[in-house]
Write a protein that holds these residues in place. Structure first.
Motif, PDB file in Angstrom:
ATOM      1  N   THR A 142       0.846  -1.202   0.000  1.00  0.00           N
ATOM      2  CA  THR A 142       0.000   0.000   0.000  1.00  0.00           C
ATOM      3  C   THR A 142       0.879   1.250   0.000  1.00  0.00           C
ATOM      4  OG1 THR A 142      -0.153   0.627   2.341  1.00  0.00           O
ATOM      5  CG2 THR A 142      -1.514  -1.236   1.641  1.00  0.00           C
ATOM      6  N   MET A 143       0.201   2.370  -0.244  1.00  0.00           N
ATOM      7  CA  MET A 143       0.872   3.667  -0.086  1.00  0.00           C
ATOM      8  C   MET A 143       0.346   4.384   1.165  1.00  0.00           C
ATOM      9  SD  MET A 143       1.689   5.098  -3.854  1.00  0.00           S
ATOM     10  CE  MET A 143       0.101   5.822  -4.187  1.00  0.00           C
ATOM     11  N   GLY A 144      -0.275   3.648   2.076  1.00  0.00           N
ATOM     12  CA  GLY A 144      -0.743   4.244   3.328  1.00  0.00           C
ATOM     13  C   GLY A 144      -2.018   5.049   3.144  1.00  0.00           C
TER      14      GLY A 144
ATOM     15  N   GLY B  30     -10.951  -0.212   2.191  1.00  0.00           N
ATOM     16  CA  GLY B  30     -10.521  -1.006   1.032  1.00  0.00           C
ATOM     17  C   GLY B  30      -9.208  -1.721   1.323  1.00  0.00           C
ATOM     18  N   HIS B  31      -8.256  -0.970   1.883  1.00  0.00           N
ATOM     19  CA  HIS B  31      -6.979  -1.595   2.240  1.00  0.00           C
ATOM     20  C   HIS B  31      -7.185  -2.667   3.321  1.00  0.00           C
ATOM     21  CE1 HIS B  31      -5.557   2.612   1.077  1.00  0.00           C
ATOM     22  NE2 HIS B  31      -4.844   1.862   0.267  1.00  0.00           N
ATOM     23  N   LEU B  32      -8.042  -2.336   4.304  1.00  0.00           N
ATOM     24  CA  LEU B  32      -8.222  -3.272   5.429  1.00  0.00           C
ATOM     25  C   LEU B  32      -8.861  -4.574   4.954  1.00  0.00           C
ATOM     26  CD1 LEU B  32      -9.270  -0.855   8.328  1.00  0.00           C
ATOM     27  CD2 LEU B  32      -6.978  -1.562   7.584  1.00  0.00           C
TER      28      LEU B  32
ATOM     29  N   PHE C 229      -3.788  -7.748  -3.975  1.00  0.00           N
ATOM     30  CA  PHE C 229      -3.967  -6.449  -4.638  1.00  0.00           C
ATOM     31  C   PHE C 229      -5.459  -6.217  -4.829  1.00  0.00           C
ATOM     32  CE2 PHE C 229       0.331  -7.588  -5.590  1.00  0.00           C
ATOM     33  CZ  PHE C 229       1.022  -6.391  -5.680  1.00  0.00           C
ATOM     34  N   GLY C 230      -5.853  -4.936  -4.902  1.00  0.00           N
ATOM     35  CA  GLY C 230      -7.259  -4.605  -5.100  1.00  0.00           C
ATOM     36  C   GLY C 230      -7.618  -4.590  -6.579  1.00  0.00           C
ATOM     37  N   GLU C 231      -8.823  -5.046  -6.868  1.00  0.00           N
ATOM     38  CA  GLU C 231      -9.332  -4.922  -8.245  1.00  0.00           C
ATOM     39  C   GLU C 231      -9.599  -3.465  -8.588  1.00  0.00           C
ATOM     40  OE1 GLU C 231     -12.713  -7.513  -8.635  1.00  0.00           O
ATOM     41  OE2 GLU C 231     -11.452  -9.303  -8.793  1.00  0.00           O
ATOM     42  N   LYS C 232      -9.621  -2.600  -7.584  1.00  0.00           N
ATOM     43  CA  LYS C 232      -9.797  -1.158  -7.816  1.00  0.00           C
ATOM     44  C   LYS C 232      -8.841  -0.669  -8.901  1.00  0.00           C
ATOM     45  CE  LYS C 232     -10.383   3.316  -6.759  1.00  0.00           C
ATOM     46  NZ  LYS C 232      -9.092   3.901  -6.611  1.00  0.00           N
ATOM     47  N   ASP C 233      -7.583  -1.112  -8.797  1.00  0.00           N
ATOM     48  CA  ASP C 233      -6.575  -0.744  -9.801  1.00  0.00           C
ATOM     49  C   ASP C 233      -6.431  -1.933 -10.758  1.00  0.00           C
ATOM     50  OD1 ASP C 233      -5.503   1.928  -8.657  1.00  0.00           O
ATOM     51  OD2 ASP C 233      -5.571   0.577  -6.944  1.00  0.00           O
ATOM     52  N   TRP C 234      -7.441  -2.103 -11.598  1.00  0.00           N
ATOM     53  CA  TRP C 234      -7.524  -3.318 -12.430  1.00  0.00           C
ATOM     54  C   TRP C 234      -6.301  -3.485 -13.319  1.00  0.00           C
ATOM     55  CZ3 TRP C 234     -10.407  -7.487 -12.164  1.00  0.00           C
ATOM     56  CH2 TRP C 234     -10.346  -8.382 -13.240  1.00  0.00           C
TER      57      TRP C 234
ATOM     58  N   ILE D 247     -13.443  -4.706  -5.284  1.00  0.00           N
ATOM     59  CA  ILE D 247     -13.444  -3.293  -4.888  1.00  0.00           C
ATOM     60  C   ILE D 247     -14.351  -3.093  -3.675  1.00  0.00           C
ATOM     61  CG2 ILE D 247     -14.058  -0.948  -5.617  1.00  0.00           C
ATOM     62  CD1 ILE D 247     -13.542  -1.773  -8.494  1.00  0.00           C
ATOM     63  N   VAL D 248     -13.855  -2.359  -2.698  1.00  0.00           N
ATOM     64  CA  VAL D 248     -14.676  -1.976  -1.546  1.00  0.00           C
ATOM     65  C   VAL D 248     -15.229  -0.579  -1.822  1.00  0.00           C
ATOM     66  CG1 VAL D 248     -14.704  -1.536   0.932  1.00  0.00           C
ATOM     67  CG2 VAL D 248     -13.303  -3.395   0.005  1.00  0.00           C
ATOM     68  N   ARG D 249     -16.555  -0.432  -1.650  1.00  0.00           N
ATOM     69  CA  ARG D 249     -17.246   0.820  -1.981  1.00  0.00           C
ATOM     70  C   ARG D 249     -17.931   1.383  -0.752  1.00  0.00           C
ATOM     71  NH1 ARG D 249     -17.711   1.008  -7.454  1.00  0.00           N
ATOM     72  NH2 ARG D 249     -17.097  -0.883  -8.536  1.00  0.00           N
TER      73      ARG D 249
ATOM     74  N   ALA E  17     -16.133   3.818  -5.101  1.00  0.00           N
ATOM     75  CA  ALA E  17     -14.962   3.025  -4.733  1.00  0.00           C
ATOM     76  C   ALA E  17     -14.103   3.833  -3.764  1.00  0.00           C
ATOM     77  CB  ALA E  17     -14.163   2.668  -5.984  1.00  0.00           C
ATOM     78  N   LEU E  18     -13.774   3.240  -2.611  1.00  0.00           N
ATOM     79  CA  LEU E  18     -12.945   3.947  -1.631  1.00  0.00           C
ATOM     80  C   LEU E  18     -11.564   4.202  -2.228  1.00  0.00           C
ATOM     81  CD1 LEU E  18     -13.799   2.066   1.692  1.00  0.00           C
ATOM     82  CD2 LEU E  18     -14.919   4.060   0.671  1.00  0.00           C
ATOM     83  N   SER E  19     -11.021   5.358  -1.918  1.00  0.00           N
ATOM     84  CA  SER E  19      -9.692   5.723  -2.401  1.00  0.00           C
ATOM     85  C   SER E  19      -9.093   6.756  -1.460  1.00  0.00           C
ATOM     86  CB  SER E  19      -9.793   6.315  -3.814  1.00  0.00           C
ATOM     87  OG  SER E  19      -8.606   7.004  -4.144  1.00  0.00           O
TER      88      SER E  19
HETATM   89  P1  AMP Z   1      -2.834   2.288  -2.791  1.00  0.00           P
HETATM   90  O1  AMP Z   1      -2.484   2.535  -1.358  1.00  0.00           O
HETATM   91  O2  AMP Z   1      -3.851   3.231  -3.334  1.00  0.00           O
HETATM   92  O3  AMP Z   1      -1.618   2.120  -3.650  1.00  0.00           O
HETATM   93  O4  AMP Z   1      -3.566   0.883  -2.817  1.00  0.00           O
HETATM   94  C1  AMP Z   1      -2.975  -0.246  -2.239  1.00  0.00           C
HETATM   95  C2  AMP Z   1      -3.776  -1.462  -2.606  1.00  0.00           C
HETATM   96  O5  AMP Z   1      -5.116  -1.300  -2.131  1.00  0.00           O
HETATM   97  C3  AMP Z   1      -3.888  -1.639  -4.125  1.00  0.00           C
HETATM   98  O6  AMP Z   1      -3.795  -3.036  -4.410  1.00  0.00           O
HETATM   99  C4  AMP Z   1      -5.251  -1.101  -4.440  1.00  0.00           C
HETATM  100  O7  AMP Z   1      -5.845  -1.662  -5.583  1.00  0.00           O
HETATM  101  C5  AMP Z   1      -6.012  -1.515  -3.188  1.00  0.00           C
HETATM  102  N1  AMP Z   1      -7.213  -0.692  -3.020  1.00  0.00           N
HETATM  103  C6  AMP Z   1      -7.294   0.654  -2.937  1.00  0.00           C
HETATM  104  N2  AMP Z   1      -8.574   1.056  -2.825  1.00  0.00           N
HETATM  105  C7  AMP Z   1      -9.323  -0.077  -2.837  1.00  0.00           C
HETATM  106  C8  AMP Z   1     -10.722  -0.349  -2.771  1.00  0.00           C
HETATM  107  N3  AMP Z   1     -11.631   0.624  -2.661  1.00  0.00           N
HETATM  108  N4  AMP Z   1     -11.133  -1.641  -2.821  1.00  0.00           N
HETATM  109  C9  AMP Z   1     -10.232  -2.650  -2.942  1.00  0.00           C
HETATM  110  N5  AMP Z   1      -8.899  -2.460  -3.014  1.00  0.00           N
HETATM  111  C10 AMP Z   1      -8.447  -1.199  -2.960  1.00  0.00           C
END
Ligand code: AMP
Length: 282
Positions: free
Chosen positions: A32-34, A39-41, A148-153, A177-179, A185-187
């Motif tokens: 993750t990038m923190g 979604g991360h959890l 990895f999350g499908e968020k970043d397909w 993806i967690v919404r 979609a959480l971000s």
């Molecule tokens: P990031 O910190 O944004 O680089 O994301 C770290 C990981 O969390 C990546 O694999 C993302 O795809 C995943 N991720 C981020 N947001 C979500 C989400 N809403 N649902 C599922 N996975 C997520």
């Protein structure tokens, strides 16, 4: 419940992982990038189901940001992140940039194929940065599985291709993806939205749902054109892309091919590029 330990160096990380390995335990990595959210959890919980130990890496990777992007102001919340991981993660790996990229660093991992187009075209160098840091994390942690999350397909496809092409000895798991309750979609970048922008952003999910429902009846170009109109009418936009792609290779598709397809979208709204995607039925 205990807070996960935090290590910042590769030897400290490896020592901890080696002690688990010595006991025959399986290890999951969640990169993750923190600025963690649900979604991360969810990925971390998935890691717990797939392995005995979960390592969460937290590293805002400068190599995956273009100079024009938000590296400096990307949200950072180390203490809060650690608290959120209480009882969920066994270890947080949080290296400084100079640990990941020591002076003179000049390696690049570049995966062609699924990196071309879409995010790869709009963010030159982005997937080289992702592939380089993820391959380093895989070598540093040596996990059995990475989540990895499908968020970043597209990122997920790039990582899968990398693992296959380089024979990396781990399994990659994509998690749905967690919404939020309204489908957004959480971000971590949603934190940049005003209340008004958040309300507009939440309209995207419904538009994409309707679009994938319509794709089943064929005429994909017309359905995508209607989706673009709906995006504009909802106050979203401009559209960076709104397309159907092969679910693995990321090649654009304008009709069914017998292989899994994915609707992928990147829509700009104020300070954020909203990313979302959904499977195309059939
Ligand atoms: P990031 O910190 O944004 O680089 O994301 C770290 C990981 O969390 C990546 O694999 C993302 O795809 C995943 N991720 C981020 N947001 C979500 C989400 N809403 N649902 C599922 N996975 C997520």
């Amino acid at each position: 419940m205990t807070l996960p330990d935090v290590v910042a160096t590769v030897p400290a990380l490896r020592e901890r992982v080696a002690s688990w390995r010595g006991r025959g335990e399986r290890i999951a990595l969640v990169p993750t990038m923190g600025a963690l959210h649900e979604g991360h959890l969810a990925l971390v919980r998935r890691g717990r189901r797939e392995a005995d130990r979960v390592v969460v890496s937290i590293f805002v990777n400068p190599k995956q940001f273009a100079p024009s992007e938000d590296f400096a102001k990307y949200p950072r919340a180390a203490e809060r992140d650690r608290a959120l991981l209480e009882g969920l993660a066994d270890l947080v790996f949080s290296p400084a940039p100079e640990v990941m990229y020591p002076a003179g660093f000049c390696a690049t991992v570049s995966i062609a194929g699924p990196s071309a187009g879409f995010e790869g075209a709009l963010r030159p160098g982005h997937f080289d940065g992702v592939a380089t840091v993820v391959s380093k994390l895989f070598i540093q942690v040596a996990p059995d599985v990475a989540i990895f999350g499908e968020k970043d397909w597209q990122q997920l496809q790039v990582v899968r291709r990398m693992v296959r092409d380089l024979d990396l000895p781990l399994a990659v798991i994509g998690h749905p993806i967690v919404r939020d309750e309204q489908g957004l979609a959480l971000s971590s970048r949603n934190a940049y939205f005003s209340e008004e922008q958040l309300a507009v952003a939440r309209r995207l999910n419904g538009i994409l749902r309707e679009t994938v429902a319509g794709l089943g009846a064929g005429d994909w170009p017309a359905k995508l054109a209607a989706a673009r109109q709906a995006v504009a009418a909802a106050g979203l936009g401009p559209v960076d892309y709104l397309a159907v792609v092969d679910g693995e290779t990321m090649e654009p598709r304008d009709e069914p091919s017998g292989r899994p397809a994915r609707l992928v979208a990147a829509i700009r709204l104020g300070p954020v590029r909203l990313l979302d995607n959904m499977p195309v039925p059939g």
